[in-house]
Design an enzyme around this catalytic site. Structure first.
Site, PDB file in Angstrom:
ATOM      1  N   SER A   1      46.943  11.483 -10.713  1.00 17.97           N
ATOM      2  CA  SER A   1      47.776  10.405 -11.248  1.00 17.97           C
ATOM      3  C   SER A   1      47.430   9.119 -10.506  1.00 17.97           C
ATOM      4  O   SER A   1      46.968   9.176  -9.359  1.00 17.97           O
ATOM      5  CB  SER A   1      49.262  10.717 -11.010  1.00 17.97           C
ATOM      6  OG  SER A   1      50.055   9.601 -11.326  1.00 17.97           O
TER       7      SER A   1
ATOM      8  N   TYR B   1      56.079  13.474  -5.416  1.00 16.74           N
ATOM      9  CA  TYR B   1      55.091  13.390  -6.496  1.00 16.74           C
ATOM     10  C   TYR B   1      53.856  12.604  -6.028  1.00 16.74           C
ATOM     11  O   TYR B   1      52.718  13.050  -6.192  1.00 16.74           O
ATOM     12  CB  TYR B   1      55.721  12.718  -7.725  1.00 16.74           C
ATOM     13  CG  TYR B   1      54.811  12.683  -8.938  1.00 16.74           C
ATOM     14  CD1 TYR B   1      54.654  13.812  -9.738  1.00 16.74           C
ATOM     15  CD2 TYR B   1      54.120  11.525  -9.294  1.00 16.74           C
ATOM     16  CE1 TYR B   1      53.825  13.789 -10.863  1.00 16.74           C
ATOM     17  CE2 TYR B   1      53.291  11.495 -10.406  1.00 16.74           C
ATOM     18  CZ  TYR B   1      53.150  12.627 -11.198  1.00 16.74           C
ATOM     19  OH  TYR B   1      52.323  12.600 -12.307  1.00 16.74           O
TER      20      TYR B   1
ATOM     21  N   LYS C   1      50.005  14.085  -5.620  1.00 17.52           N
ATOM     22  CA  LYS C   1      48.865  13.607  -6.412  1.00 17.52           C
ATOM     23  C   LYS C   1      47.758  13.038  -5.512  1.00 17.52           C
ATOM     24  O   LYS C   1      46.572  13.180  -5.822  1.00 17.52           O
ATOM     25  CB  LYS C   1      49.327  12.589  -7.455  1.00 17.52           C
ATOM     26  CG  LYS C   1      50.244  13.203  -8.528  1.00 17.52           C
ATOM     27  CD  LYS C   1      49.544  14.303  -9.327  1.00 17.52           C
ATOM     28  CE  LYS C   1      50.370  14.825 -10.478  1.00 17.52           C
ATOM     29  NZ  LYS C   1      49.665  15.833 -11.284  1.00 17.52           N
TER      30      LYS C   1
END
Ligand code: NAP
Length: 260
Positions: free
Chosen positions: A149, A164, A168
């Protein structure tokens, strides 16, 4: 001039592709596009991917729905056995399964942190490792694409999502590490880092509050999110023989979000 030059360059004919989290969202579109390029598809998810299988079969392709939890080593191994039993080969892996929570560091529990890291990073590691085991044992040439991402490169605002973002960033560096580890095993490992993509994870009011959507809108240089289809050209290329010299790369597809 040969008419089918581009088709040949990006063809996945005769290849078997595993896509994790292919039951909905980005993963479903990746499955459909890989199938359209000729690959037979296997899907890992926890709740099934019947809709994706129907979609692919309705277009004349082949797809296999396997219940497998990417975070569970034995479940992933059984999934690999199923792929070998049904298709007899494995050439491509797209590690797409992922989750995101919007919680600040005090609000999020350590269990939530662990779950996010477990699915997004450890899950991709387990699937890469078990797929590589099959590829190496059987002398298959492999290509793996890990969905990372732009959040692995920058800190998104205004929401807080430390787990998150960390997961990533981990995916991007794990990808480079495995690319080097398997460089003499004929396995290429690359990642794709999307910006915001219009899927339930980013547009469904059950997942994203309307105020957050409104805060994001002025930050898109292209004034919109990506469509899942707009990730697929790069993924197909990475999976195909035309990317034979590309490994350890991360491709940002973010409509210039990280440029500003
Ligand atoms: P999504 O709609 O929530 O789909 C996630 C998929 O992952 C589901 O099919 C889910 O199926 C599967 N999954 C979750 N945990 C799993 C596990 N332990 N084992 C196997 N499958 C699992 O998400 P999306 O928006 O399409 O995102 C797909 C990927 O793109 C994710 O890695 C995400 O981080 C990344 N990404 C998304 C965006 C965006 O804006 N949407 C932006 C950048 C990157 P089950 O629940 O049935 O297991």
């Amino acid at each position: 001039m040969k008419k089918n030059y581009l088709q040949d360059l990006f063809s996945l004919e005769g290849k078997v592709a595993l896509v994790t989290g292919g039951g909905r969202g980005i993963g479903q579109v990746i499955c459909r596009e890989l199938a359209r390029c000729g690959a037979d598809i296997a899907i890992f998810s926890r709740s099934g991917a019947g809709e994706t299988v129907k979609l692919i079969e309705s277009e004349g392709g082949k797809a296999l729905d396997i219940i497998a939890d990417a975070t569970d080593e034995s479940s992933v191994r059984k999934g690999m056995e199923k792929i070998m039993e049904v298709y007899g080969r494995l050439d491509i892996v797209v590690n797409n399964a992922g989750v995101c929570y919007h919680k600040d560091a005090f609000e999020a529990t350590v269990e939530e942190w662990r779950e996010c890291l477990d699915i997004n990073l450890t899950g991709e590691y387990i699937v890469c490792r078990e797929a590589a085991r099959v590829m190496i044992e059987n002398n298959f040439k492999g290509s793996m694409v890990n969905i990372a991402s732009m959040s692995g490169h920058i800190v998104n605002v205004p929401q807080c999502q430390a787990a998150y973002n960390a997961s990533k960033a981990g995916v991007i560096h794990m990808t480079k590490s495995l690319a080097i580890e398997w460089i003499d095993k004929n396995i290429r490992v690359n990642s794709v880092s999307p910006g915001y993509v219009a899927t339930p994870m980013s547009v469904d009011p059950d997942f994203v509050e309307p105020e957050l959507m409104a805060a994001w809108q002025p930050m898109f240089p292209m004034h919109r999110m990506a469509k899942p289809e707009e990730l697929c050209g790069a993924i197909i290329w990475l999976c195909s023989e035309s990317a034979g010299y590309t490994t350890g790369a991360d491709i940002l597809i973010d409509g210039a979000y990280t440029v500003l």
